[in-house]
Design a protein around this motif. Structure first.
Motif, mmCIF file in Angstrom:
data_model
loop_
_atom_site.group_PDB
_atom_site.id
_atom_site.type_symbol
_atom_site.label_atom_id
_atom_site.label_comp_id
_atom_site.label_asym_id
_atom_site.label_seq_id
_atom_site.Cartn_x
_atom_site.Cartn_y
_atom_site.Cartn_z
ATOM 1 N N ARG A 185 0.819 -1.245 -0.150
ATOM 2 C CA ARG A 185 0.258 0.084 0.460
ATOM 3 C C ARG A 185 0.590 1.075 0.132
ATOM 4 N NH1 ARG A 185 -5.184 0.353 3.399
ATOM 5 N NH2 ARG A 185 -5.189 2.348 2.547
ATOM 6 N N ALA B 20 0.621 4.492 -2.998
ATOM 7 C CA ALA B 20 0.460 5.420 -2.301
ATOM 8 C C ALA B 20 1.956 6.296 -3.475
ATOM 9 C CB ALA B 20 0.732 5.925 -1.155
ATOM 10 N N ASP C 7 0.947 6.262 -6.975
ATOM 11 C CA ASP C 7 0.556 7.302 -7.313
ATOM 12 C C ASP C 7 0.354 8.754 -7.545
ATOM 13 O OD1 ASP C 7 -2.838 7.861 -7.789
ATOM 14 O OD2 ASP C 7 -2.102 8.931 -5.552
ATOM 15 N N GLU D 146 -5.593 6.735 3.953
ATOM 16 C CA GLU D 146 -4.543 7.333 3.434
ATOM 17 C C GLU D 146 -3.416 8.595 4.035
ATOM 18 O OE1 GLU D 146 -5.580 6.696 0.346
ATOM 19 O OE2 GLU D 146 -3.842 7.954 -0.455
ATOM 20 N N MET E 93 -0.388 6.688 5.323
ATOM 21 C CA MET E 93 -0.229 5.922 4.042
ATOM 22 C C MET E 93 0.575 7.216 3.327
ATOM 23 S SD MET E 93 -0.126 2.464 4.297
ATOM 24 C CE MET E 93 -1.026 1.663 4.999
ATOM 25 N N ARG E 94 0.112 7.991 3.352
ATOM 26 C CA ARG E 94 0.977 9.454 2.758
ATOM 27 C C ARG E 94 2.459 9.852 3.326
ATOM 28 N NH1 ARG E 94 -0.553 12.805 -1.986
ATOM 29 N NH2 ARG E 94 -1.828 11.587 -3.295
ATOM 30 N N ALA F 82 4.956 6.687 2.999
ATOM 31 C CA ALA F 82 5.547 7.449 1.849
ATOM 32 C C ALA F 82 6.088 8.479 1.766
ATOM 33 C CB ALA F 82 4.661 7.215 0.679
ATOM 34 N N ILE G 40 4.496 15.714 -1.113
ATOM 35 C CA ILE G 40 3.309 14.625 -0.498
ATOM 36 C C ILE G 40 3.352 14.149 0.881
ATOM 37 C CG2 ILE G 40 5.271 13.192 -0.010
ATOM 38 C CD1 ILE G 40 3.261 10.753 -1.108
#
Lengths: 367, 367
Positions: free
Chosen positions: B19, B23, B26, B87, B90-91, B94, B158
């Motif tokens: 995941r 992220a 994406d 979300e 995860m960001r 990332a 991000i």
């Protein structure tokens, strides 16, 4: 400067500069990490001090200035609560100077430049300080990579503590991201264009637009305006003024880099020619040159061993082809466009007046 | 992985990794600047692609993983509105991988490393791609400086779009600033310690603490916990686990860097010895060495021309002095401390279990 001087009456540009420097000095004075001092062994203090010295060295502070003026232009002096205070705009403005330190330090590594603002570039200064080491040049370059990194890390630090409201954050942060990406792209294009001279005027103008017009003028002005809540029309008016002015500013810079007085510009006047910098001036000369002139440019420009006599010969070609005069014409056209955009803008009168002064100073200058 | 797998039942570490990568992919797929494509001339796409390839190359993703586990440990699965969604974590996770790309790319320039994760380092890969240029090495290094810069710029991008609430922002951003400053300080100290071997164990441990224990374990875990609203006690428990484990992790890394199997580690096994990397292992050996052993270390370690025979002689000294065995003992002591800290921690049972697995994997490994 009194706080009132920023928001009432004519803008006091020297006073704004002082306040930006005070915000920078205040931020940089605080320790940059919670690491216990006994673990630092004095080293980090050296890097911190190097950054402070670099950032607070005398300079035009053009980006912070434009940021504060943009804020004022969009009514940032209204002071209607919700954190739109002067402290926040000063921190945003100061962050631009820290970002600029990052960009300059790394740019000078990429270009292998000896000087910056009349002083040794960061990597050269570090190399000189460690001259006793057999790897002094590489060591100096490595320290400068880290110094640039630290500048960007500290830039984020001051942004993180700028006190943005939610609205300001949504208006400002995407613009910051765009600006930063444009700068990296501009440096990347620049890296690929150095070398032998070409007649690619469009490409030279693209680099100018990214590295100067957008980065130095448009984005700082828009950032201040966005902070103050400027609408789309206001941000568009920023661009209409900034893009032609930024191009004019860089075109003047290129002329000064070749025809200026090094004792005034602080920049060796043969550096652009030796490095083969892909200026609009040079692209025009290549396009306009007769065969013998073209041969001379091809042989000398971008040659690191070009002497002063060679530089004089190149300058004569830049004049004889009409390239220099064409660039002067481009500057005054763009200056006219910038001023005309101001006349149509929704900016506050004091901001308009300040931007008019800045435009005149940018195109008519000797350093 | 189903969304539920993150927040109920045992933590699916491979699923979290997927995941995080999703992220990253994406975010990196979206254009990094509003510059019109026709002005890009394909070049920027190259740099963007190089970053995407670099960041998405196979890796342990240890920092993102710890960030997500820290979030779960502090009850981040409670899901009580206010944007504490998956979300966002995860960001944030990332962003750590993008920051790590920045740190690695510049670190490899500073160390002049040939390889990274079994592949050519970024500057070497760029140099190879431009081998036809007379300045291929410098050009490759310059491109890598820019690639690292882009990674940090994109890291901020991000973060700016992670969707933090006001509370999360206040909890997370100061930790990010601290982490980044620690990394720059760690690299700075590292730069000053490479060279000839010394017996300064404290200093080697300081670098380990900054570059690995804090950066790789403590801060990612704390960032996740802070995002989830973890209190001071929870953040303290993160440190109690992370610092000994991080030291154990790096001590294992140092042993693998000298005694490991290069076909498994992806790292030439003489590189640390040739560069004179100031490891705890080496500092112990210097301190414990008899005069003849000390002479051998002094002559060979940090010598870029050391051959495999010399490396074998150094390895024999590292064993004969007891330095290797002492490091093994230090690893198991620290592993024990980390596990004991878990037993005392207020973490959720599933997070505790995952951290126990990670601890075991970090100290008993071959790559």
């Amino acid at each position: 400067m009194s706080p009132q001087a920023l928001t009432t009456g004519a803008l006091d540009l020297a006073g704004i500069r002082e306040r930006v420097d005070a915000a920078l000095a205040d931020f940089l004075r605080r320790p940059s990490s919670r690491v216990p001092p006994q673990n630092r062994r004095g080293h980090r203090h050296d890097l911190d001090r190097a950054l402070t010295d670099y950032v607070l060295a005398p300079g035009k502070r053009i980006r912070p200035l434009l940021c504060v003026i943009g804020w004022q232009a969009a009514g940032g002096d209204g002071g209607e609560g919700e954190g739109e205070g002067e402290e926040t705009v000063m921190r945003l403005a100061a962050s631009l100077e820290l970002f600029h330190a990052f960009a300059l330090i790394h740019d000078d590594i990429l270009d292998d430049s000896d000087t910056r603002r009349g002083l040794p570039s960061a990597h050269r200064a570090f190399a000189a300080r460690h001259r006793g080491r057999p790897d002094a040049d590489a060591f100096g370059r490595n320290l400068a990579v880290l110094l640039g990194d630290l500048a960007l890390v500290r830039c984020d630090g001051i942004l993180h503590t700028a006190g943005f409201t939610e609205r300001q954050r949504h208006a400002v942060l995407p613009l910051i991201d765009t600006m930063r990406n444009e700068v990296v792209l501009g440096q990347y294009l620049d890296l690929h264009t150095a070398g032998s001279p070409t007649d690619d005027i469009d490409r030279a103008l693209t680099v100018i637009r990214l590295k100067t017009a957008r980065y130095t003028v448009e984005r700082p002005l828009q950032l201040g305006a966005a902070l103050a809540g400027g609408d789309a029309q206001t941000l568009h008016a920023c661009s209409a003024y900034a893009l032609p002015l930024g191009e004019a500013f860089q075109l003047r810079d290129d002329l000064l880099g070749t025809f200026g007085d090094p004792s005034v510009t602080g920049k060796p006047v043969t550096e652009d020619l030796r490095s083969g910098k892909a200026t609009v001036l040079m692209a025009l000369a290549v396009r306009l040159a007769a065969p013998r002139q073209a041969e001379l440019l091809d042989r000398l420009v971008g040659n690191p061993r070009m002497d002063e006599e060679g530089a004089m010969a190149v300058r004569r070609v830049l004049e004889a082809t009409g390239a220099r005069a064409t660039v002067e014409k481009m500057i005054s056209d763009r200056y006219g466009m910038a001023v005309a955009a101001l006349d149509r803008s929704p900016f506050s009168p004091h901001a308009t007046e300040a931007l008019r002064r800045i435009a005149a100073g940018a195109v008519v200058r000797t350093a």
